[in-house]
Write an enzyme that holds these catalytic residues in place. Structure first.
Site, PDB file in Angstrom:
ATOM      1  N   LYS A   4       0.661   7.186  -4.431  1.00 14.59           N
ATOM      2  CA  LYS A   4      -0.690   6.634  -4.643  1.00 14.59           C
ATOM      3  C   LYS A   4      -1.179   6.918  -6.059  1.00 14.59           C
ATOM      4  O   LYS A   4      -1.400   8.076  -6.434  1.00 14.59           O
ATOM      5  CB  LYS A   4      -1.643   7.289  -3.640  1.00 14.59           C
ATOM      6  N   LYS A  52      -7.061   3.125   1.264  1.00 14.53           N
ATOM      7  CA  LYS A  52      -8.306   2.677   1.921  1.00 14.53           C
ATOM      8  C   LYS A  52      -8.085   1.430   2.770  1.00 14.53           C
ATOM      9  O   LYS A  52      -8.840   1.185   3.720  1.00 14.53           O
ATOM     10  CB  LYS A  52      -9.428   2.463   0.905  1.00 14.53           C
ATOM     11  N   GLY A  76     -11.144  -1.928  -6.291  1.00 13.05           N
ATOM     12  CA  GLY A  76     -11.586  -1.324  -7.549  1.00 13.05           C
ATOM     13  C   GLY A  76     -12.614  -2.149  -8.301  1.00 13.05           C
ATOM     14  O   GLY A  76     -13.544  -1.590  -8.906  1.00 13.05           O
ATOM     15  N   ASN A  77     -12.482  -3.485  -8.269  1.00 12.32           N
ATOM     16  CA  ASN A  77     -13.412  -4.304  -9.063  1.00 12.32           C
ATOM     17  C   ASN A  77     -14.830  -4.287  -8.489  1.00 12.32           C
ATOM     18  O   ASN A  77     -15.775  -4.670  -9.158  1.00 12.32           O
ATOM     19  CB  ASN A  77     -12.903  -5.744  -9.233  1.00 12.32           C
ATOM     20  N   LYS A 119      -2.324  -4.187   1.335  1.00 10.58           N
ATOM     21  CA  LYS A 119      -3.410  -5.045   1.854  1.00 10.58           C
ATOM     22  C   LYS A 119      -2.863  -5.978   2.928  1.00 10.58           C
ATOM     23  O   LYS A 119      -3.457  -6.129   3.997  1.00 10.58           O
ATOM     24  CB  LYS A 119      -4.034  -5.866   0.721  1.00 10.58           C
TER      25      LYS A 119
HETATM   26  N1  LIG Z   1       1.555 -11.641  -4.065  1.00 11.66           N
HETATM   27  C1  LIG Z   1       0.389 -11.368  -4.636  1.00 11.66           C
HETATM   28  N2  LIG Z   1      -0.668 -12.203  -4.454  1.00 11.66           N
HETATM   29  C2  LIG Z   1      -1.858 -11.924  -5.029  1.00 11.66           C
HETATM   30  N3  LIG Z   1      -2.091 -10.843  -5.813  1.00 11.66           N
HETATM   31  C3  LIG Z   1      -1.079  -9.986  -6.029  1.00 11.66           C
HETATM   32  C4  LIG Z   1       0.199 -10.201  -5.450  1.00 11.66           C
HETATM   33  N4  LIG Z   1       1.016  -9.174  -5.822  1.00 11.66           N
HETATM   34  C5  LIG Z   1       0.294  -8.370  -6.596  1.00 11.66           C
HETATM   35  N5  LIG Z   1      -0.990  -8.840  -6.726  1.00 11.66           N
HETATM   36  C6  LIG Z   1      -2.003  -8.124  -7.503  1.00 11.66           C
HETATM   37  O1  LIG Z   1      -2.668  -7.229  -6.622  1.00 11.66           O
HETATM   38  C7  LIG Z   1      -3.978  -6.994  -7.145  1.00 11.66           C
HETATM   39  C8  LIG Z   1      -4.831  -6.326  -6.072  1.00 11.66           C
HETATM   40  O2  LIG Z   1      -4.403  -4.984  -5.944  1.00 11.66           O
HETATM   41  P1  LIG Z   1      -5.241  -3.746  -6.526  1.00 11.66           P
HETATM   42  O3  LIG Z   1      -5.728  -4.066  -7.903  1.00 11.66           O
HETATM   43  O4  LIG Z   1      -4.429  -2.537  -6.335  1.00 11.66           O
HETATM   44  O5  LIG Z   1      -6.430  -3.779  -5.483  1.00 11.66           O
HETATM   45  P2  LIG Z   1      -7.858  -3.126  -5.297  1.00 11.66           P
HETATM   46  O6  LIG Z   1      -8.776  -4.309  -5.298  1.00 11.66           O
HETATM   47  O7  LIG Z   1      -7.784  -2.480  -3.949  1.00 11.66           O
HETATM   48  O8  LIG Z   1      -8.156  -2.150  -6.392  1.00 11.66           O
HETATM   49  C9  LIG Z   1      -4.422  -8.376  -7.538  1.00 11.66           C
HETATM   50  O9  LIG Z   1      -5.464  -8.356  -8.491  1.00 11.66           O
HETATM   51  C10 LIG Z   1      -3.130  -8.988  -8.118  1.00 11.66           C
HETATM   52  O10 LIG Z   1      -3.082  -8.816  -9.523  1.00 11.66           O
HETATM   53  N1  LIG Z   2      -7.963   5.443  -1.686  1.00  7.85           N
HETATM   54  C1  LIG Z   2      -7.641   4.225  -2.195  1.00  7.85           C
HETATM   55  O1  LIG Z   2      -6.923   3.408  -1.562  1.00  7.85           O
HETATM   56  O2  LIG Z   2      -8.135   3.958  -3.470  1.00  7.85           O
HETATM   57  P1  LIG Z   2      -7.823   2.713  -4.388  1.00  7.85           P
HETATM   58  O3  LIG Z   2      -8.124   1.472  -3.574  1.00  7.85           O
HETATM   59  O4  LIG Z   2      -8.742   2.849  -5.577  1.00  7.85           O
HETATM   60  O5  LIG Z   2      -6.374   2.778  -4.761  1.00  7.85           O
END
Ligand SMILES: Nc1ncnc2c1ncn2[C@@H]1O[C@H](COP(=O)(O)OP(=O)(O)O)[C@@H](O)[C@H]1O
Ligand SMILES: NC(=O)OP(=O)(O)O
Length: 313
Positions: free
Chosen positions: A128, A213, A11-12, A275
């Site tokens: 999701k 994804k 997302g970032n 992930k």
């Molecule tokens: N064990 C962990 N180690 C590192 N980050 C973690 C952990 N558990 C949860 N997180 C969180 O998961 C986030 C990443 O997931 P998310 O924001 O859903 O990812 P995306 O980058 O796909 O949008 C990190 O920014 C962190 O805050």
């Molecule tokens: N489709 C999907 O995994 O989207 P996000 O990473 O934004 O949750």
């Protein structure tokens, strides 16, 4: 030597709305161009949670404004729209960054369909999160008025959740491979891919779901025989005891260690867990395959082995 790398953008890398996305993709393009400049073949996938939720909310408002004029838009079509407009921004930002560096390569987004199993139990249990955060009152109204499923997200508010079945195979994989092998930079499997399943004959029917994804990127990396799957997110490394005083950031993990930490519940479902699961699947799927989880800005250092969390045999 150049590697074949599938990158999953979090997302970032995209921001939460159109103006944010225009700015975010410039930085994202720089990080990806660094890898291309080093001679790596790069294939890019990305998330779409906030974007697909926004598109569906807009389409729903349209239908509600005049149900006779505007018929409801299926979620699979909303996923296709999110792939189109995110791909449009990403491919333009990459094209510009590469040309600025004197690198002439075609950049193309492939609208990608991903097959799912219509019997996947995920259809019965939405997990999701999509769209923006809601207050408790807004969430309750959406449940009552629209029958949405919602969850409370770690104290940050409420979000709508939809089904997220496992990706089985990528319909356009041969097209993606052909582009990669003719030196193109490809954006594919955006938002996890448009979820489809086979009905009669060759007809593919869209499913009401959003595929993760990270899992779709893992399938694409396997099907393209990539050397490396890189999952770029908002943290430089994966941790155990995350958010606690005794947090420990991880560098290299064997599949067995990753499995143990998953079993110990070290990774939050819906964020870090998929992930690590996707990274583990990729590392286990063939000799010499490495998965890396790190921060967007650290992608180059991560590939050089200087940072990030790596899972490999
Ligand atoms: N064990 C962990 N180690 C590192 N980050 C973690 C952990 N558990 C949860 N997180 C969180 O998961 C986030 C990443 O997931 P998310 O924001 O859903 O990812 P995306 O980058 O796909 O949008 C990190 O920014 C962190 O805050
Ligand atoms: N489709 C999907 O995994 O989207 P996000 O990473 O934004 O949750």
């Amino acid at each position: 030597m150049g590697k074949r790398i599938v990158i999953a953008l979090g997302g970032n890398a995209l921001g939460n709305n159109l103006p944010e996305q225009m700015i975010a993709v410039k930085q994202t393009a720089r990080a990806i161009a660094d890898l291309i400049e080093e001679g790596h073949e790069v294939i890019i996938a990305h998330g779409n949670g906030p974007q697909v939720g926004m598109i569906q909310a807009a389409m729903t408002e349209l239908t509600r404004s005049d149900p006779e004029k505007y018929i409801p838009c299926p979620l699979s079509v909303c996923v296709a729209m999110s792939q189109g407009y995110i791909g449009y921004d990403l491919q333009n930002a990459l094209r510009e960054e590469l040309l600025d560096r004197g690198i002439e390569k075609g950049v193309a987004t492939v609208l990608t369909q991903v097959e799912v199993d219509p019997q996947d139990p995920a259809f019965q249990k939405p997990t999701k999160p999509i769209g923006s955060f809601m207050t408790k009152e807004e969430a309750e109204r959406m449940v009552a008025e629209r029958g949405y499923n919602v969850v409370e997200d770690a104290g940050r508010g409420y979000r709508r959740v939809v089904a997220s079945p496992q990706p089985q195979s990528i319909v356009e994989i041969d097209t993606i491979r052909a582009l990669v092998e003719t030196d193109h930079v490809v954006v594919a499997c955006g938002g996890g891919g448009i979820p489809v399943f086979t009905t009669e004959g060759h007809h593919l029917k869209g499913a009401a779901a959003v595929i993760d994804k990270d899992f779709a990127s893992c399938v694409m990396a396997q099907q393209l025989n990539a050397d490396c799957l890189i999952i770029l997110t908002a943290v430089e490394k994966v941790a155990i005891h995350f958010g606690k005083p005794d947090v420990k950031w991880l560098d290299d993990l064997t599949p067995a260690e990753a499995e143990q930490y998953i079993a110990d519940g070290e990774f939050a479902p819906g964020s870090m867990l998929p992930k690590v699961q996707a990274a583990l699947r990729f590392a286990q799927s063939g000799e010499g395959r490495t998965a890396l989880i790190t921060l967007l800005e650290k992608a180059k250092d991560g590939v050089a082995g200087k940072t990030g969390t790596r899972i490999h045999c």
